[in-house]
Design a protein around this motif. Structure first.
Motif, PDB file in Angstrom:
ATOM      1  N   ILE A 104      29.172 -27.359  -6.073  1.00 32.76           N
ATOM      2  CA  ILE A 104      29.787 -27.968  -6.697  1.00 32.76           C
ATOM      3  C   ILE A 104      31.118 -27.117  -6.710  1.00 32.76           C
ATOM      4  O   ILE A 104      32.544 -27.849  -6.274  1.00 32.76           O
ATOM      5  CB  ILE A 104      29.363 -26.874  -8.559  1.00 32.76           C
ATOM      6  CG1 ILE A 104      28.544 -28.393  -8.801  1.00 32.76           C
ATOM      7  CG2 ILE A 104      30.675 -27.550  -9.646  1.00 32.76           C
ATOM      8  CD1 ILE A 104      27.874 -27.401 -10.038  1.00 32.76           C
ATOM      9  N   GLU A 105      31.372 -26.354  -5.829  1.00 30.66           N
ATOM     10  CA  GLU A 105      32.610 -25.637  -5.562  1.00 30.66           C
ATOM     11  C   GLU A 105      33.148 -26.223  -4.475  1.00 30.66           C
ATOM     12  O   GLU A 105      34.625 -26.497  -4.239  1.00 30.66           O
ATOM     13  CB  GLU A 105      32.392 -24.558  -5.250  1.00 30.66           C
ATOM     14  CG  GLU A 105      33.971 -23.555  -5.284  1.00 30.66           C
ATOM     15  CD  GLU A 105      33.036 -21.763  -4.609  1.00 30.66           C
ATOM     16  OE1 GLU A 105      34.329 -21.106  -3.888  1.00 30.66           O
ATOM     17  OE2 GLU A 105      31.980 -21.433  -4.648  1.00 30.66           O
ATOM     18  N   ALA A 106      32.349 -26.919  -3.425  1.00 27.37           N
ATOM     19  CA  ALA A 106      32.873 -27.871  -2.276  1.00 27.37           C
ATOM     20  C   ALA A 106      33.031 -28.859  -2.072  1.00 27.37           C
ATOM     21  O   ALA A 106      34.159 -29.271  -2.103  1.00 27.37           O
ATOM     22  CB  ALA A 106      31.792 -27.304  -1.111  1.00 27.37           C
ATOM     23  N   LEU A 107      32.601 -29.181  -3.020  1.00 28.06           N
ATOM     24  CA  LEU A 107      32.515 -31.258  -4.028  1.00 28.06           C
ATOM     25  C   LEU A 107      34.310 -31.133  -4.898  1.00 28.06           C
ATOM     26  O   LEU A 107      35.319 -31.889  -4.500  1.00 28.06           O
ATOM     27  CB  LEU A 107      31.911 -31.600  -4.362  1.00 28.06           C
ATOM     28  CG  LEU A 107      30.591 -31.773  -3.708  1.00 28.06           C
ATOM     29  CD1 LEU A 107      29.474 -32.657  -4.446  1.00 28.06           C
ATOM     30  CD2 LEU A 107      30.641 -32.616  -1.999  1.00 28.06           C
TER      31      LEU A 107
ATOM     32  N   GLU B 263      38.006 -35.111   8.399  1.00 31.86           N
ATOM     33  CA  GLU B 263      37.055 -35.855  10.088  1.00 31.86           C
ATOM     34  C   GLU B 263      37.761 -34.260  10.913  1.00 31.86           C
ATOM     35  O   GLU B 263      38.309 -33.761  10.732  1.00 31.86           O
ATOM     36  CB  GLU B 263      37.128 -36.753  10.810  1.00 31.86           C
ATOM     37  CG  GLU B 263      36.986 -38.197  10.351  1.00 31.86           C
ATOM     38  CD  GLU B 263      37.686 -39.467  11.068  1.00 31.86           C
ATOM     39  OE1 GLU B 263      37.760 -39.136  12.238  1.00 31.86           O
ATOM     40  OE2 GLU B 263      36.866 -40.403  10.698  1.00 31.86           O
ATOM     41  N   HIS B 264      36.350 -33.446  11.074  1.00 33.14           N
ATOM     42  CA  HIS B 264      36.551 -32.688  11.988  1.00 33.14           C
ATOM     43  C   HIS B 264      36.647 -31.478  11.265  1.00 33.14           C
ATOM     44  O   HIS B 264      36.773 -30.422  11.397  1.00 33.14           O
ATOM     45  CB  HIS B 264      37.003 -32.716  13.118  1.00 33.14           C
ATOM     46  CG  HIS B 264      37.690 -34.312  13.448  1.00 33.14           C
ATOM     47  ND1 HIS B 264      36.063 -34.420  14.287  1.00 33.14           N
ATOM     48  CD2 HIS B 264      37.486 -35.513  14.038  1.00 33.14           C
ATOM     49  CE1 HIS B 264      35.908 -35.808  15.458  1.00 33.14           C
ATOM     50  NE2 HIS B 264      37.021 -35.979  14.709  1.00 33.14           N
ATOM     51  N   GLY B 265      36.379 -31.497   9.587  1.00 32.48           N
ATOM     52  CA  GLY B 265      36.987 -30.150   9.069  1.00 32.48           C
ATOM     53  C   GLY B 265      36.226 -29.705   8.225  1.00 32.48           C
ATOM     54  O   GLY B 265      35.947 -29.432   7.139  1.00 32.48           O
ATOM     55  N   GLY B 266      35.090 -30.081   8.575  1.00 34.95           N
ATOM     56  CA  GLY B 266      33.990 -28.941   7.751  1.00 34.95           C
ATOM     57  C   GLY B 266      33.847 -28.142   8.090  1.00 34.95           C
ATOM     58  O   GLY B 266      33.511 -27.300   7.315  1.00 34.95           O
TER      59      GLY B 266
ATOM     60  N   PHE C  54      34.366 -22.754   4.742  1.00 32.60           N
ATOM     61  CA  PHE C  54      34.866 -21.899   4.601  1.00 32.60           C
ATOM     62  C   PHE C  54      35.622 -21.439   3.155  1.00 32.60           C
ATOM     63  O   PHE C  54      35.768 -20.620   2.648  1.00 32.60           O
ATOM     64  CB  PHE C  54      36.304 -21.307   5.185  1.00 32.60           C
ATOM     65  CG  PHE C  54      35.915 -20.456   6.486  1.00 32.60           C
ATOM     66  CD1 PHE C  54      35.313 -19.263   6.431  1.00 32.60           C
ATOM     67  CD2 PHE C  54      35.463 -21.261   8.039  1.00 32.60           C
ATOM     68  CE1 PHE C  54      34.823 -18.248   7.549  1.00 32.60           C
ATOM     69  CE2 PHE C  54      34.923 -20.067   8.851  1.00 32.60           C
ATOM     70  CZ  PHE C  54      34.972 -19.133   9.050  1.00 32.60           C
ATOM     71  N   THR C  55      35.851 -22.875   2.420  1.00 27.95           N
ATOM     72  CA  THR C  55      36.227 -22.466   1.252  1.00 27.95           C
ATOM     73  C   THR C  55      35.101 -21.667   0.001  1.00 27.95           C
ATOM     74  O   THR C  55      35.568 -21.038  -0.922  1.00 27.95           O
ATOM     75  CB  THR C  55      37.087 -23.661   0.139  1.00 27.95           C
ATOM     76  OG1 THR C  55      35.993 -25.405   0.629  1.00 27.95           O
ATOM     77  CG2 THR C  55      38.359 -24.245   0.912  1.00 27.95           C
ATOM     78  N   MET C  56      34.094 -22.280   0.265  1.00 29.71           N
ATOM     79  CA  MET C  56      32.474 -21.998  -0.159  1.00 29.71           C
ATOM     80  C   MET C  56      32.621 -20.437   0.490  1.00 29.71           C
ATOM     81  O   MET C  56      31.585 -19.994  -0.107  1.00 29.71           O
ATOM     82  CB  MET C  56      31.731 -23.635  -0.660  1.00 29.71           C
ATOM     83  CG  MET C  56      31.370 -23.392   0.978  1.00 29.71           C
ATOM     84  SD  MET C  56      30.599 -24.555   0.989  1.00 29.71           S
ATOM     85  CE  MET C  56      28.853 -24.197  -0.330  1.00 29.71           C
ATOM     86  N   MET C  57      32.517 -20.641   1.405  1.00 31.94           N
ATOM     87  CA  MET C  57      31.941 -18.918   2.276  1.00 31.94           C
ATOM     88  C   MET C  57      32.039 -17.829   1.650  1.00 31.94           C
ATOM     89  O   MET C  57      31.385 -16.436   0.860  1.00 31.94           O
ATOM     90  CB  MET C  57      32.608 -18.777   3.372  1.00 31.94           C
ATOM     91  CG  MET C  57      31.534 -18.435   4.863  1.00 31.94           C
ATOM     92  SD  MET C  57      30.330 -19.474   5.028  1.00 31.94           S
ATOM     93  CE  MET C  57      30.315 -19.415   6.534  1.00 31.94           C
TER      94      MET C  57
END
Lengths: 576, 576
Positions: free
Chosen positions: A133-136, A279-282, A287-290
């Motif tokens: 949820i946080e990542a989305l 794109e390429h920002g995976g 990291f935001t959810m990490m």
């Protein structure tokens, strides 16, 4: 013996030690003030005690299993999950816009502790969904948000994280999964992912996978990785589960513990996915959810530590062996000095993990609820504390679970007692979401890139507690002085780290992290003693500072040895 | 990856570090000199590597089970046991008069290490028989000796120890089992015993139980307990298994590990037994075997530590994750500083346990082979080292097994790898044969009843090693100085212990024992570096002294806090 949620302890810590009032005084979290917090904790306690704790042993005895390509979960887990979802707990911290409760992470951390104590294998499921949820919320398009967030927040669908591949564990950048544009805005995702917790199950109607994969033009390493959402069943036009996606559960791992949590090998074979973020920002999206995920794993260590302590205390208070003439004793093995020592160590370590985890969460709440420089300072505080919460919290989980077995004696080694399950379950927490070694490297590298500002600010907070105690009357004064000396040792090691080459820092990273964790233990326990001033809080602070904190000096010395001694041992002699 | 027995390491330690030549120079053990020792180690290595190690996982996957009152052991265990028995290994240290090999305990300890590394669950069986042989040799009548010793020594029959009852664990004196004279020189033994390792099985033709029980006139407590031998099948006139005795296996425990070793609840219902030793002298008889049994359990910790280390090193040398530019590196995860740190810690701790265990055994050999004051001094040395060998050796087993999982990362948590089995198997060694807490109490109470003479003599030995190193040229000199400082800290704590009330000693017993163990680690590793002077021995000594020994100061401080702080925490607040 059943689990009892430590509601009043959490309330005391939040209110009187950690200054949680600062969170609920913000506009962002104003609704979580006072009675709301008490109601949430009380209701979560009921769920943990009455619904989840009874599932703990069933999950261990009857592991999730793969039958004809479908995962069947442990007896009772489906009903348990339903209760969690219906209570709104999956969406605790989620945005109210999509049905979430919008609670502070600090409060959610208290709730997570209880759920992890009660039944970690089941609790992992909503925890993973919370991360998704946080990542989305942070990175997905409005369309994806609209499709997925209400389903995830309500617990109707669940979420997973697909990072690891056989050759790409700690080294995520080595992954080989591919994503090829289908030309219609979707992507064909292919590859094998391992260690996917709750990768498949029968407790909810859809499983949504966040998958890291490389686009055709993605370069090697972490900078060429993108993030995709790949559901088990493709949403139809009404947003309900439709056609099955091209993915399957290959197998489930036979793990030492957490048997109730299905750990899947997933195969994606041109499965339809949607890009989340750039794109390429995976990796940036991951990291935001990490940080929160790492904190959450630390809380897993805390949860098991609390449950193991309760079980050991209950056993000890019921067990009579030998006689010790202790005035006002219990007449049980708790009168033996060494059993007391073990139990107090369990309690002091558990309280340490709780202080660190809640304070880390509070930092993130304040970062979210404030702005400008203040928000940055809080974010840096949370970021600095995160590897300590994860690694020290889970180290504590393991040590406390081990002590729990020891308190039980022979009974601890027999599975029926439940002490052994804690020991088996908790061990994975030192490994996943970045091994504790990786956490320590993060702490001395990335988390010192500010020149040590966040670390020094934290040391100043500990020193302030030490000063308050040193300036008080009575039993706490000498404890304050001892804590102050430990601050000096850690500060000196911090300076050494800041001046050292990176691999020299890495060589001492683990003892440095542990030293910092013990120091924070002294900080929170002494602050609790100053705030509560009850006999047990004073005794627990004294125990921590006289029995655990003395280890800091040796750890600091070890931390400053540099890498050279490690490589002086010839590699070819390792197998001799 | 398969287990490789560390034969040359054992040879080096015995010959060049521990002075094993002193043992084989005695008349008693003259036959075990030189080539004989090498031949024994080589042959035991072959058995461990080729016969026992392949059974390790089968024992875990297919636990011994109780079927219609009979225990069926794990696949392959019967053949494995046969190979052990036919090789004469059960009777390694037994008197040649009854078919034993009469080897020194030191050498047997080396052999036991290998067997425990290879398959502890199976190795427990001959180990228990060895304990029974020793008890019968020391205390049984000639008639019992003649009946049992040849059968036990050859491994035709096996032995067990029946001490524990549900209400009598650490407190053996609380046992309720009864023995009533039958009038014909035999006794009717009744009662329930728990945690009986290899209490029943199908690998040999008879199971002989040594049972602690109380005679009708036996008083309460340990002084009213007698020892009986109670065979599963009563020997007929020819000395072969005859009529079934009145005893049965009630159930097997469902344990966290050591699944291949059946742990039975035994019910004796007027079973025919024969007194071993004097009436009411059961505890004395038990104590003669207790020291060796405790040492043997320490060796179990050592064996698993060695096996876990080998497995972790093999994995690390095969695993590539990330890149570290290390000159002359392995190109594997072993190039990462933190992985190196973990592996060296495993090696240093394992070497510590090996040094302590072999040196303890050597003390007992010398006590047996010499006489007068010299024998007493050796016996006191062995007695002092025994609780350290047991508790520190098994603590090391647990820590090294945990590090082994950590080195494996996610793979460590998956059962197929085998790292998790070590972790599960070894934990019981900190509990049985007297918990590690009991060992520490023994160390600071009974083992200091000589006014600290044995402890001080050991410290003098460590100081001598420190002095030798300090007086040498090069890298070892500063290590000698550091070891000398640790000796001072431990010596000062010893003085504190000697001057303290008993419960104050008990409160600090565990940290004191661990501090002493670390100190001995420095002693043996530095002595090995002085003797071997190879790059790896110097590097390992340096690692121990810079990464582990610094913990001694804090442990000594913790050890001197006394009992009062432990009881300051109100017992009724423990459940709050």
């Amino acid at each position: 013996m059943t689990y009892r949620a430590p509601v009043s302890e959490l309330q005391f810590l939040l209110r009187d030690v950690l200054g949680y009032g600062r969170v609920t005084e913000t506009e962002r979290f104003a609704e979580a003030a006072g009675e709301m917090t008490d109601a949430i904790l009380t209701e979560a306690a009921r769920l943990a005690e009455e619904v989840m704790a009874p599932l703990q042993r069933a999950g261990d005895l009857h592991p999730a299993r793969l039958e004809n390509g479908v995962v069947r979960t442990s007896p009772g887990f489906a009903d348990g999950y339903k209760a969690i979802a219906e209570g709104g707990w999956v969406g605790m911290t989620a945005d109210p816009e999509h049905g979430g409760m919008g609670l502070p992470l600090t409060l959610a951390t208290g709730v997570n502790e209880m759920m992890h104590s009660a039944c970690l294998a089941l609790a992992l499921n909503p925890l993973l969904t919370q991360g998704q949820i946080e990542a989305l919320e942070a990175h997905a398009s409005d369309e994806i948000k609209a499709t997925y967030l209400p389903k995830l927040t309500s617990g109707t669908w669940t979420g997973t994280m697909n990072l690891t591949e056989p050759q790409a564990g700690s080294d995520v950048g080595a992954l080989r999964s591919k994503a090829v544009p289908n030309g219609d805005g979707t992507y064909a995702v292919s590859g094998q992912k391992i260690y996917i917790s709750w990768g498949d199950h029968d407790v909810a109607e859809n499983v949504c996978h966040l998958v890291l994969a490389r686009l055709p033009d993605g370069r090697a390493g972490t900078k060429g990785i993108s993030l995709f959402i790949v559901p088990k069943y493709l949403p139809d036009e009404a947003g309900n589960p439709g056609k099955a996606n091209s993915l399957r559960t290959v197998s489930l791992e036979h793990k030492m513990g957490l048997h109730g949590s299905p750990t899947a090998v997933m195969e994606f074979d041109g499965a339809t996915g949607w890009l989340v973020g750039a794109e390429h920002g995976g990796m940036a999206a991951m990291f935001t959810m990490m940080n929160n995920a790492r904190l959450a794993v630390g809380v897993e260590g805390l949860g098991i530590a609390e449950a193991a302590t309760q079980k050991a205390v209950a056993f000890a208070l019921d067990r009579v062996q030998g006689r010790v003439p202790v005035e006002g004793g219990t007449g049980t093995i708790l009168d033996h000095a060494d059993v007391r020592r073990m139990v107090l160590r369990m309690k002091a370590l558990t309280a340490t993990a709780r202080g660190i985890c809640l304070d880390t969460a509070l930092s993130f709440d304040m970062a979210q609820a404030t702005g400008g420089e203040e928000a940055k300072t809080w974010a840096a505080r949370g970021a600095f504390l995160t590897p300590i919460a994860k690694a020290h919290g889970t180290d504590i989980g393991c040590e406390v679970a081990e002590l729990g077995i020891q308190v039980h004696g022979g009974m601890g080694y027999v599975e029926e007692t439940g002490a052994a399950q804690f020991y088996r379950d908790v061990k994975v927490t030192t490994i996943y979401e970045g091994t504790n070694g990786i956490q320590a490297m993060d702490m001395v590298a990335r988390k010192l890139m500010d020149g040590g500002d966040a670390a020094r600010a934290m040391l100043a907070e500990v020193q302030a507690t030490a000063d308050r105690a040193a300036g008080s009357d009575g039993a706490l004064a000498p404890l304050g002085a001892a804590l102050g000396r430990a601050v000096e040792a850690v500060a000196e090691t911090l300076d050494w780290m800041l001046g050292a080459e990176m691999n020299d820092r890495f060589a001492g990273a683990r003892p440095f992290l542990t030293a910092f964790g013990h120091l924070l233990g002294g900080h929170y326990l002494l602050a609790a003693a100053l705030a509560g001033d009850s006999a047990e809080r004073v005794a627990l602070a004294r125990f921590q500072i006289m029995q655990i904190l003395p280890g800091v000096g040796g750890l600091c010395l070890s931390a400053q040895q540099g890498a050279e001694p490690l490589y002086a041992f010839p590699a070819d002699a390792l197998t001799a």
